[in-house]
Write a protein that holds these residues in place. Sequence first.
Motif, PDB file in Angstrom:
ATOM      1  N   LYS A  61       1.759  -3.093  -9.762  1.00 31.85           N
ATOM      2  CA  LYS A  61       1.277  -4.211 -10.571  1.00 31.85           C
ATOM      3  C   LYS A  61       2.144  -4.348 -11.800  1.00 31.85           C
ATOM      4  CE  LYS A  61      -2.395  -4.205 -13.305  1.00 31.85           C
ATOM      5  NZ  LYS A  61      -3.761  -4.299 -13.890  1.00 31.85           N
ATOM      6  N   SER A  62       2.642  -5.573 -12.027  1.00 26.95           N
ATOM      7  CA  SER A  62       3.448  -5.864 -13.206  1.00 26.95           C
ATOM      8  C   SER A  62       2.934  -7.148 -13.836  1.00 26.95           C
ATOM      9  CB  SER A  62       4.925  -6.010 -12.828  1.00 26.95           C
ATOM     10  OG  SER A  62       5.125  -7.177 -12.057  1.00 26.95           O
ATOM     11  N   SER A  63       3.555  -7.571 -14.898  1.00 29.60           N
ATOM     12  CA  SER A  63       3.124  -8.802 -15.565  1.00 29.60           C
ATOM     13  C   SER A  63       3.421 -10.036 -14.725  1.00 29.60           C
ATOM     14  CB  SER A  63       3.815  -8.929 -16.924  1.00 29.60           C
ATOM     15  OG  SER A  63       5.228  -8.976 -16.754  1.00 29.60           O
ATOM     16  N   THR A  64       4.307  -9.900 -13.739  1.00 31.15           N
ATOM     17  CA  THR A  64       4.713 -11.065 -12.943  1.00 31.15           C
ATOM     18  C   THR A  64       4.093 -11.128 -11.557  1.00 31.15           C
ATOM     19  OG1 THR A  64       6.677  -9.883 -12.151  1.00 31.15           O
ATOM     20  CG2 THR A  64       6.918 -11.251 -14.131  1.00 31.15           C
ATOM     21  N   ASP A  65       3.685  -9.968 -10.992  1.00 31.43           N
ATOM     22  CA  ASP A  65       3.104 -10.015  -9.647  1.00 31.43           C
ATOM     23  C   ASP A  65       2.378  -8.727  -9.306  1.00 31.43           C
ATOM     24  OD1 ASP A  65       4.961  -8.087  -8.257  1.00 31.43           O
ATOM     25  OD2 ASP A  65       6.454  -9.615  -8.712  1.00 31.43           O
ATOM     26  N   LEU A  66       1.603  -8.794  -8.200  1.00 28.09           N
ATOM     27  CA  LEU A  66       1.010  -7.621  -7.561  1.00 28.09           C
ATOM     28  C   LEU A  66       1.619  -7.557  -6.174  1.00 28.09           C
ATOM     29  CD1 LEU A  66      -1.263  -5.348  -7.549  1.00 28.09           C
ATOM     30  CD2 LEU A  66      -2.591  -7.017  -6.220  1.00 28.09           C
ATOM     31  N   ARG A  67       2.304  -6.450  -5.850  1.00 34.27           N
ATOM     32  CA  ARG A  67       2.957  -6.337  -4.550  1.00 34.27           C
ATOM     33  C   ARG A  67       2.588  -5.024  -3.876  1.00 34.27           C
ATOM     34  NH1 ARG A  67       9.099  -6.914  -5.556  1.00 34.27           N
ATOM     35  NH2 ARG A  67       8.341  -8.673  -6.821  1.00 34.27           N
ATOM     36  N   GLN A  68       2.364  -5.091  -2.564  1.00 30.97           N
ATOM     37  CA  GLN A  68       2.108  -3.870  -1.814  1.00 30.97           C
ATOM     38  C   GLN A  68       3.443  -3.243  -1.452  1.00 30.97           C
ATOM     39  OE1 GLN A  68      -0.512  -4.150   1.562  1.00 30.97           O
ATOM     40  NE2 GLN A  68      -0.372  -1.967   2.019  1.00 30.97           N
ATOM     41  N   THR A  69       3.580  -1.962  -1.794  1.00 33.25           N
ATOM     42  CA  THR A  69       4.830  -1.254  -1.569  1.00 33.25           C
ATOM     43  C   THR A  69       4.727  -0.192  -0.489  1.00 33.25           C
ATOM     44  OG1 THR A  69       4.259   0.288  -3.342  1.00 33.25           O
ATOM     45  CG2 THR A  69       5.606  -1.638  -3.933  1.00 33.25           C
ATOM     46  N   GLY A  70       3.513   0.137  -0.058  1.00 37.18           N
ATOM     47  CA  GLY A  70       3.368   1.163   0.968  1.00 37.18           C
ATOM     48  C   GLY A  70       1.935   1.324   1.395  1.00 37.18           C
ATOM     49  N   SER A  71       1.728   2.189   2.371  1.00 33.94           N
ATOM     50  CA  SER A  71       0.392   2.544   2.849  1.00 33.94           C
ATOM     51  C   SER A  71       0.463   3.947   3.418  1.00 33.94           C
ATOM     52  CB  SER A  71      -0.099   1.555   3.923  1.00 33.94           C
ATOM     53  OG  SER A  71       0.761   1.573   5.043  1.00 33.94           O
ATOM     54  N   ALA A  72      -0.690   4.563   3.570  1.00 36.62           N
ATOM     55  CA  ALA A  72      -0.725   5.926   4.091  1.00 36.62           C
ATOM     56  C   ALA A  72      -2.112   6.237   4.630  1.00 36.62           C
ATOM     57  CB  ALA A  72      -0.344   6.931   3.005  1.00 36.62           C
ATOM     58  N   SER A  73      -2.170   7.183   5.547  1.00 42.21           N
ATOM     59  CA  SER A  73      -3.445   7.680   6.067  1.00 42.21           C
ATOM     60  C   SER A  73      -3.192   9.037   6.701  1.00 42.21           C
ATOM     61  CB  SER A  73      -4.048   6.705   7.093  1.00 42.21           C
ATOM     62  OG  SER A  73      -3.153   6.523   8.176  1.00 42.21           O
ATOM     63  N   LYS A  74      -4.277   9.697   7.043  1.00 46.88           N
ATOM     64  CA  LYS A  74      -4.190  10.991   7.716  1.00 46.88           C
ATOM     65  C   LYS A  74      -4.929  10.905   9.049  1.00 46.88           C
ATOM     66  CE  LYS A  74      -3.990  13.566   3.364  1.00 46.88           C
ATOM     67  NZ  LYS A  74      -4.695  14.514   2.464  1.00 46.88           N
ATOM     68  N   VAL A  75      -4.266  11.366  10.100  1.00 48.55           N
ATOM     69  CA  VAL A  75      -4.871  11.390  11.427  1.00 48.55           C
ATOM     70  C   VAL A  75      -5.154  12.839  11.794  1.00 48.55           C
ATOM     71  CG1 VAL A  75      -4.550  10.898  13.876  1.00 48.55           C
ATOM     72  CG2 VAL A  75      -3.721   9.282  12.162  1.00 48.55           C
ATOM     73  N   ASN A  76      -6.430  13.140  12.012  1.00 49.31           N
ATOM     74  CA  ASN A  76      -6.828  14.464  12.486  1.00 49.31           C
ATOM     75  C   ASN A  76      -7.007  14.393  14.005  1.00 49.31           C
ATOM     76  OD1 ASN A  76      -7.056  15.709   9.868  1.00 49.31           O
ATOM     77  ND2 ASN A  76      -8.870  14.440   9.573  1.00 49.31           N
ATOM     78  N   TYR A  77      -6.124  15.062  14.735  1.00 47.01           N
ATOM     79  CA  TYR A  77      -6.149  15.006  16.197  1.00 47.01           C
ATOM     80  C   TYR A  77      -6.447  16.390  16.746  1.00 47.01           C
ATOM     81  CZ  TYR A  77      -4.627  14.170  21.011  1.00 47.01           C
ATOM     82  OH  TYR A  77      -4.575  14.082  22.383  1.00 47.01           O
ATOM     83  N   ASN A  78      -7.687  16.566  17.235  1.00 49.87           N
ATOM     84  CA  ASN A  78      -8.124  17.852  17.770  1.00 49.87           C
ATOM     85  C   ASN A  78      -7.816  19.007  16.818  1.00 49.87           C
ATOM     86  OD1 ASN A  78      -9.161  16.752  20.129  1.00 49.87           O
ATOM     87  ND2 ASN A  78      -7.243  16.968  21.244  1.00 49.87           N
ATOM     88  N   GLY A  79      -8.104  18.777  15.530  1.00 52.96           N
ATOM     89  CA  GLY A  79      -7.943  19.828  14.535  1.00 52.96           C
ATOM     90  C   GLY A  79      -6.592  19.873  13.862  1.00 52.96           C
ATOM     91  N   THR A  80      -5.634  19.073  14.331  1.00 52.44           N
ATOM     92  CA  THR A  80      -4.308  19.030  13.717  1.00 52.44           C
ATOM     93  C   THR A  80      -4.190  17.776  12.874  1.00 52.44           C
ATOM     94  OG1 THR A  80      -3.317  20.221  15.586  1.00 52.44           O
ATOM     95  CG2 THR A  80      -1.829  18.990  14.135  1.00 52.44           C
ATOM     96  N   GLN A  81      -3.825  17.944  11.613  1.00 54.73           N
ATOM     97  CA  GLN A  81      -3.726  16.805  10.704  1.00 54.73           C
ATOM     98  C   GLN A  81      -2.292  16.285  10.648  1.00 54.73           C
ATOM     99  OE1 GLN A  81      -4.137  16.760   6.117  1.00 54.73           O
ATOM    100  NE2 GLN A  81      -6.185  16.307   6.887  1.00 54.73           N
ATOM    101  N   ILE A  82      -2.155  14.969  10.860  1.00 56.71           N
ATOM    102  CA  ILE A  82      -0.844  14.320  10.851  1.00 56.71           C
ATOM    103  C   ILE A  82      -0.852  13.249   9.763  1.00 56.71           C
ATOM    104  CG2 ILE A  82       0.858  13.038  12.197  1.00 56.71           C
ATOM    105  CD1 ILE A  82      -0.578  14.060  14.722  1.00 56.71           C
TER     106      ILE A  82
END
Length: 437
Positions: free
Chosen positions: A119-140
């Motif tokens: 967020k700046s004085s001129t705009d709001l821009r999405q720069t990334g995303s993230a999440s965690k996947v737990n697959y049968n006990g393994t976190q990715i």
Amino acid sequence: MNKRLLILLGIVCIQMQAQSTFNSSQYAAVGDNFYLTSANNLALDYETTGTNFVWDFSSLTGTSQSQLQHRNPTSTGFLWLFIYNPNNTNLAATNNNPQTLNIPGQVVELTDSYDFYKKSSTDLRQTGSASKVNYNGTQIPITNQYTDSDIIYRFPIQFGNLDTDNSAYTINIPTLLYQENTLERTNEVDGWGSLSTPYGNYSNILRMKTTLVANDSIALLDTGLPRTIRTTREFKWFDTTQKIPVLKVTQSNTAGNWVTTNVEYLDSQRDFQTTALFTYAPLNPSAGDTVYFQNLSTNATTFTWNFDDPSSGAENTSTEEFPTHVFAADGVYTVQLTASNGTFTATYDVTIVVGNLGISQFDLNAIPAVYPNPFSSKFKLNKPLQNAQYVMSSIDGQIVFSEKNIEDQDFSYLPTGVYILSASNSEEIVQYKLIKQ
């Protein structure tokens, strides 16, 4: 003539003063949290707009609620390089709503999903995303940095603004997932005036129409899927006294027609009527098999299961959201789920046949059927309820349809996935699980 000119100038000045300006400093910052209520009023006129316009959506009926939280990117648990660079990101947002798929051999949970913004004085821009996947006990961890940022808003937001921007990102998890996405976003501030919702009245409204054209290339397990191009649009109402849109409407384009798929408005925290629902697998278990229960309930925070299996002792009940259970002996068991929140409670029973007893699940569960299921556009009920209200929701509880007539409705605009259809009248409630292909 001079007097008339002064009057006209006075009117113009009043109108100019009435138009609002929404600046970057008025948008949400780290530490701001908001409750957003989803409504089932999908057939209202959300398109009409104008100057000094009055939008009255006070009749919206809330069905579920989520919390939008804004945090410091460095406190989200994703510690890759670009988060620590204030030139890339300074704001993270999440609804903190994990999703779990509980099927035999594959317990998958998606948690800690964040969108990262600068967020700046001129705009709001999405720069990334993230999440965690737990697959049968393994976190990715899955992290994604945009190659071209998605400029959500350009500040200041004012009546008459029109801008178009393009963004792109690529997610690459070797042998598992590859996604290449490009997006064209067009924002047009096409109205101003006042707005009423069930939460409040707003007098300094700006209305923005956003058209989104997304182009996706996806490969799963090294197998490419057909390229998809999706056109959607959003209507957002901003008020200078609030930090996020006070009302947001999402629409999909189907065969040239715009269909409203989601409505949500800024609200205070509250409970809504729960819906208890679940499926299980395998559908025809044998004694000793582990049965996996997929909880599809909505608006619930606590869950109580009874597996109708006293011989299992303490394992006969569970308070887990997605439990498993082993039926040691052949038999017929009525499994009950009670889903609750602070105010409302609902129960749902399913009879499960364990072992080959010569009894089919169809014989036991004489619930009016839906056909075809899976469906691509239309479906029918072979025993529809009389004078029923039909409400269809996605698996995460978002209302996508609410009407009294469901015959011949065309649902081709819906994304593929699992949906829950509830039919209710003054005497009973019936629920169906549908699969859109």
